[in-house]
Write an enzyme that holds these catalytic residues in place. Structure first.
Site, PDB file in Angstrom:
ATOM      1  N   ASN A 110     -10.727  -2.349  -6.065  1.00  0.00           N
ATOM      2  CA  ASN A 110      -9.914  -1.442  -6.896  1.00  0.00           C
ATOM      3  C   ASN A 110     -10.543  -1.155  -8.261  1.00  0.00           C
ATOM      4  OD1 ASN A 110      -6.654  -2.664  -5.734  1.00  0.00           O
ATOM      5  ND2 ASN A 110      -7.873  -0.925  -5.014  1.00  0.00           N
TER       6      ASN A 110
ATOM      7  N   ASP B  19       0.830  -1.206   0.000  1.00  0.00           N
ATOM      8  CA  ASP B  19       0.000   0.000   0.000  1.00  0.00           C
ATOM      9  C   ASP B  19       0.867   1.260   0.000  1.00  0.00           C
ATOM     10  OD1 ASP B  19      -2.297   1.467  -0.009  1.00  0.00           O
ATOM     11  OD2 ASP B  19      -2.790   1.134   2.099  1.00  0.00           O
TER      12      ASP B  19
HETATM   13  C1  FPP Z   1      -1.922   0.220  -3.311  1.00  0.00           C
HETATM   14  O1  FPP Z   1      -1.446   1.543  -3.366  1.00  0.00           O
HETATM   15  C2  FPP Z   1      -1.430  -0.547  -4.424  1.00  0.00           C
HETATM   16  C3  FPP Z   1      -2.203  -1.039  -5.444  1.00  0.00           C
HETATM   17  C4  FPP Z   1      -3.656  -0.861  -5.506  1.00  0.00           C
HETATM   18  C5  FPP Z   1      -1.618  -1.778  -6.555  1.00  0.00           C
HETATM   19  C6  FPP Z   1      -0.407  -2.576  -6.243  1.00  0.00           C
HETATM   20  C7  FPP Z   1       0.401  -2.686  -7.482  1.00  0.00           C
HETATM   21  C8  FPP Z   1       1.742  -2.685  -7.533  1.00  0.00           C
HETATM   22  C9  FPP Z   1       2.611  -2.701  -6.346  1.00  0.00           C
HETATM   23  C10 FPP Z   1       2.477  -2.659  -8.828  1.00  0.00           C
HETATM   24  C11 FPP Z   1       2.279  -3.786  -9.741  1.00  0.00           C
HETATM   25  C12 FPP Z   1       2.175  -5.122  -9.084  1.00  0.00           C
HETATM   26  C13 FPP Z   1       2.852  -6.202  -9.494  1.00  0.00           C
HETATM   27  C14 FPP Z   1       2.595  -7.530  -8.864  1.00  0.00           C
HETATM   28  C15 FPP Z   1       3.866  -6.137 -10.535  1.00  0.00           C
HETATM   29  P1  FPP Z   1      -2.496   2.702  -3.476  1.00  0.00           P
HETATM   30  O2  FPP Z   1      -2.632   3.091  -4.901  1.00  0.00           O
HETATM   31  O3  FPP Z   1      -3.779   2.315  -2.816  1.00  0.00           O
HETATM   32  O4  FPP Z   1      -1.797   3.816  -2.653  1.00  0.00           O
HETATM   33  P2  FPP Z   1      -2.527   4.986  -1.845  1.00  0.00           P
HETATM   34  O5  FPP Z   1      -3.293   4.322  -0.737  1.00  0.00           O
HETATM   35  O6  FPP Z   1      -1.384   5.806  -1.351  1.00  0.00           O
HETATM   36  O7  FPP Z   1      -3.402   5.731  -2.803  1.00  0.00           O
END
Ligand code: FPP
Length: 251
Positions: free
Chosen positions: A66, A18
């Protein structure tokens, strides 16, 4: 770096990655840049988990919820996932890592599913670490779909209602065949489970860090694992029972 006891590492490490969005916004960058940097952290963690001999690594890469993000971010994340899977398969082969996916794959775009099918097929014979990606995954959705499958099997006479034990029900989940996670890491300071592995986390040790996922380093990973190693896992028993079990005089 924290010294680690190789005999006390989690057999199954799960991670809620996250803070990509906040990492980017703090730097006046687009959110997708945070996800791109997050994908670099994924590479590092996969490499480290493999080197440490961790058997199972499960990453929450895209939740059922998401899908309600802006379409442009969802599209960019799907493209990033496809690119990552395609680019990393050769490395997975070299490291003997097997890909696995949990979640509602029917909701994923065809090209992502195709990349996943190819990667899963190519790595199917690998016997090292199992890298499970949770994609379009929600714990409640997984449990309700498992309950529906159990109900269908009971109605069809393939299963007796009285035989639905914890183990039998667990085998109907997407994670059937995987051990439960020993350790869960969540980055970015949020202290919640967010519909991740609700059934499987019953006795998992939880670890929360303020660090955003793109800033999560090898040192941070080792710090988390050292914290895990300092814990006493009692699984509902008393501390005395646990320490006596490892004492041969009391075996
Ligand atoms: C949460 O951060 C993360 C995600 C919803 C996506 C996770 C994806 C990756 C780490 C990259 C690609 C994955 C792989 C397996 C190659 P957020 O966007 O919710 O962050 P925030 O809470 O700060 O908005």
């Amino acid at each position: 770096m924290e010294p680690l006891d190789p005999d006390k590492l989690p057999g199954h490490l799960a991670i809620i990655m996250d803070g990509n969005g906040r990492w980017a916004q703090q730097r006046m960058l687009k959110r997708i840049v945070g996800h791109q940097r997050g994908a670099e952290t994924v590479k590092m963690v996969v490499e480290q988990a493999h080197l440490l001999g961790i058997r199972h690594l499960t990453l929450f890469a895209f939740s059922s919820e998401n899908w309600s993000r802006p379409a442009i971010e969802v599209r960019a994340l799907m493209t990033l996932l496809k690119k990552y899977i395609r680019q990393e398969t050769a490395r997975m082969m070299r490291k003997n890592i097997r890909y696995n996916v949990i979640g509602n794959r029917g909701e994923l775009p065809d090209d992502v599913n195709q990349a996943l099918n190819d990667a899963i097929a190519e790595t199917a014979g690998n016997t090292g670490m199992v890298l499970t990606l949770a994609l379009s995954y929600g714990g409640r959705q997984e449990i309700s779909m498992a309950a529906a499958r159990v109900a269908r099997d009971v109605a069809g006479g393939r299963l007796k209602a009285d035989d639905v034990t914890v183990d039998v029900f667990g085998s109907y989940l997407d994670t059937g065949g995987l051990p439960d996670p020993d350790f869960l890491i969540r980055t970015s300071g949020e202290m919640r489970i967010s519909n991740f592995l609700l059934w499987q986390l019953a006795y998992t040790e939880l670890y929360f860090t303020e660090i955003n996922w793109p800033d999560f380093t090898i040192n941070e990973l080792h710090k988390a694992l050292a914290d895990f190693q300092a814990r006493e896992r009692r699984f509902g028993k008393t501390s005395d029972q646990i320490t006596k079990r490892s004492d041969p005089l009391n075996a």
